[in-house]
Scaffold this motif. Sequence first.
Motif, short mmCIF file in Angstrom:
data_model
loop_
_atom_site.label_atom_id
_atom_site.label_comp_id
_atom_site.label_asym_id
_atom_site.label_seq_id
_atom_site.Cartn_x
_atom_site.Cartn_y
_atom_site.Cartn_z
N ARG A 1 46.03 -4.80 24.38
CA ARG A 1 47.06 -5.32 25.28
C ARG A 1 48.27 -5.81 24.47
O ARG A 1 48.16 -6.12 23.29
N THR B 1 48.48 -13.46 26.21
CA THR B 1 47.18 -13.66 26.84
C THR B 1 47.21 -13.82 28.36
O THR B 1 46.18 -14.03 28.98
N VAL C 1 44.78 -11.59 30.28
CA VAL C 1 43.43 -11.45 29.73
C VAL C 1 42.42 -12.00 30.73
O VAL C 1 42.56 -13.13 31.20
N PRO D 1 46.57 -9.97 22.07
CA PRO D 1 45.62 -11.04 22.41
C PRO D 1 44.38 -10.98 21.53
O PRO D 1 43.74 -9.94 21.38
N VAL E 1 41.28 -6.69 24.02
CA VAL E 1 41.39 -7.95 23.28
C VAL E 1 40.66 -7.80 21.95
O VAL E 1 39.57 -7.21 21.88
#
Length: 258
Positions: free
Chosen positions: A44, A48, A51, A96, A246
């Motif tokens: 990504r 964040t 996420v 992230p 992530v």
Amino acid sequence: MKRRTIILGGGALLAGAGTAFIALGRGGEPISRHSFDWKASDFRAGGTAAVPADLPEPIFRAEPQCVVTFAKTLGPCHTSDVPVRKDVTEGVAGLPTRISLRLVEAENCDPIQGADVEIWHTNADGVYSGRAASMCNRDDTDARSTRFLRGRQISDENGVVSFLTVYPGWYSGRAVHVHLRIIVDDRELLVSQLLFDDALSDLVYEGHPDYAGRPQRNTMNGGDSVFSSSEAAQFILDFEKLDPGVLQASYTIGLVRS
């Protein structure tokens, strides 16, 4: 259940099996350089915010690094009054990354519950937040007025803390790293740093949009100004790519409390 593969110090290993090879560099050469079967686009971008909350539990080595973790300098970019929080980003952009640390007794590998664990590192541009020494965020008034990429947590019954953050940026003279400070029973037991695999940093800096536009970094793990090349190999985080895009970074820290 799906098998999960973690990268241990430069060698791929299925969780819970065997040991890993660590390649040593010399001078300014890369250390623990591994040919990752990943692309920057697998991860990504933007930080964040998107996420998912239900990330899988981190995987640590079946035989953890219970040896005493070396102490290193606190550095000029530490600040006080760091908040307790899991997501330390304050909305800054970046790949992230969840940094998970397991604290154990060096003597017997028993988990240490209730430790106060603090981390801090730079943003994608290699800048620290907060009112630290001017070299940490020179001429960046926005960075000085915030506390991004700084946070504390209390270790759980397994000795584990997990911080949601972004992949650190680089700055001149240092390998890519994250700082940590550990306090147990009001005693500072460790101030140290952990490193990131040089091949992984190449992958991120050369292909991820949140790190585009910066010049090529000038310091590999083997040429770091804080770690010798023989030390650096022992301080590189283990890595896993989680399905939501992530990056998982993990390490077991051995402490002596006597």
